[in-house]
Design an enzyme around this catalytic site. Structure first.
Site, short mmCIF file in Angstrom:
data_model
loop_
_atom_site.label_atom_id
_atom_site.label_comp_id
_atom_site.label_asym_id
_atom_site.label_seq_id
_atom_site.Cartn_x
_atom_site.Cartn_y
_atom_site.Cartn_z
N ASN A 109 13.81 35.92 17.30
CA ASN A 109 14.92 35.09 17.76
C ASN A 109 16.12 35.98 18.08
O ASN A 109 16.26 37.06 17.52
CB ASN A 109 15.31 34.11 16.65
CG ASN A 109 16.47 33.21 17.03
OD1 ASN A 109 16.51 32.67 18.14
ND2 ASN A 109 17.43 33.05 16.13
N HIS A 111 20.32 35.84 17.98
CA HIS A 111 21.42 35.07 17.40
C HIS A 111 22.74 35.74 17.78
O HIS A 111 22.87 36.97 17.67
CB HIS A 111 21.26 35.00 15.88
CG HIS A 111 22.30 34.14 15.24
ND1 HIS A 111 22.25 32.77 15.29
CD2 HIS A 111 23.43 34.46 14.56
CE1 HIS A 111 23.31 32.28 14.66
NE2 HIS A 111 24.04 33.27 14.22
N SER A 138 22.22 39.77 17.34
CA SER A 138 21.12 40.30 16.54
C SER A 138 19.81 39.71 17.02
O SER A 138 19.72 38.51 17.27
CB SER A 138 21.28 39.89 15.06
OG SER A 138 22.56 40.19 14.56
N ASP A 147 18.02 32.11 10.15
CA ASP A 147 18.66 33.33 10.65
C ASP A 147 18.60 34.46 9.62
O ASP A 147 19.49 35.34 9.59
CB ASP A 147 20.13 33.05 11.07
CG ASP A 147 20.21 32.06 12.22
OD1 ASP A 147 19.31 32.07 13.09
OD2 ASP A 147 21.16 31.26 12.26
C1 GAR Z 1 22.60 32.47 23.19
O1 GAR Z 1 23.91 32.90 22.99
C2 GAR Z 1 21.79 32.62 21.92
O2 GAR Z 1 22.11 33.77 21.19
C3 GAR Z 1 22.19 31.38 21.17
O3 GAR Z 1 22.24 30.37 22.14
C4 GAR Z 1 22.56 30.95 23.41
C5 GAR Z 1 21.48 30.55 24.37
O4 GAR Z 1 21.82 30.94 25.67
N1 GAR Z 1 21.25 31.08 20.13
C6 GAR Z 1 21.61 30.56 18.97
O5 GAR Z 1 22.75 30.25 18.70
C7 GAR Z 1 20.46 30.35 18.01
N2 GAR Z 1 20.97 30.01 16.72
P1 GAR Z 1 20.73 31.02 26.80
O6 GAR Z 1 20.00 29.68 26.79
O7 GAR Z 1 21.50 31.22 28.07
O8 GAR Z 1 19.80 32.16 26.49
#
Ligand code: GAR
Length: 196
Positions: A109, A111, A138, A147
């Site tokens: 994942n 984060h 991360s 996480d």
């Molecule tokens: C990203 O910033 C990712 O790190 C976060 O959601 C966004 C997705 O953007 N993920 C989390 O917060 C998971 N807990 P994307 O759909 O454009 O890749």
């Protein structure tokens, strides 16, 4: 490992998914994204994946009687595509035991914080509210602690006094798109060493 297959789970915009698909297509990751699964039918990433020639599925958890059934269907699709590594890319559900058991040490994942700080939702806002001077992102293995799995790669950004949640998220996202493909190749190299 030959013909390495990646499956990506998304819930929304899909910019990390896009970075991963493009890194595969540019041979920066020695693998192919064989399937993208979204839990939201209006996820923007679905159209992006389709335009890049990737098979997509939408699975709505509300169409299943239990989370186990929902995840079993995800696993059926992933196994059907011979997926070696499952990459969560803005997938906003907690991954349960069904997927974790089927893909042991093979779910990762990204984060948007420097874990172990600011777990959970709105990590960038949590960082701003705390007043940190450096934030970041991360990539980590997924286990049953939210996480909390072992880290694979991180990168940092400097927080300016005038940063908003939006500007900080944008800075972090730029770094996400760089480290996620790198982290995937690191994990694939580990898997191939283990199998070799
Ligand atoms: C990203 O910033 C990712 O790190 C976060 O959601 C966004 C997705 O953007 N993920 C989390 O917060 C998971 N807990 P994307 O759909 O454009 O890749």
């Amino acid at each position: 490992m030959s013909n390495v297959s990646l499956g990506i789970l998304i819930s929304g915009r899909g910019s990390n998914m896009e970075a991963i698909i493009k890194a595969c297509q540019a041979n920066q990751i020695k693998a192919t994204v064989t399937v993208v699964i979204s839990d939201k039918k209006d996820a923007k990433g679905i159209a992006i994946a389709k335009a890049l020639g990737i098979t997509t599925f939408v699975l709505d958890i509300n169409d299943f009687s239990t989370k186990q059934d929902y995840e079993a269907d995800i696993c059926r699709i992933l196994k059907g595509c011979s997926v070696d590594l499952v990459c969560l890319a803005g997938y906003m559900k907690i991954v349960g035991e069904t997927i974790l058991a089927a893909f042991k040490n093979r779910v990762i994942n990204i984060h948007p914080s420097l874990l172990p700080a600011f777990k959970g939702l709105n990590a960038q806002k949590q960082a701003l509210d705390y007043g940190v001077k450096f934030a970041g992102c991360s990539v980590h293995y997924v286990n049953d602690v939210l996480d909390g799995g072992p880290l694979i790669l991180q990168d940092i950004v400097e927080v300016s006094d005038d940063d908003t949640e939006q500007t900080l998220s944008k800075k972090i996202l730029k770094k996400e798109h760089i480290i996620y493909p790198r982290a995937i190749q690191i994990v694939l190299d580990r898997l191939s060493k283990r199998e070799g």
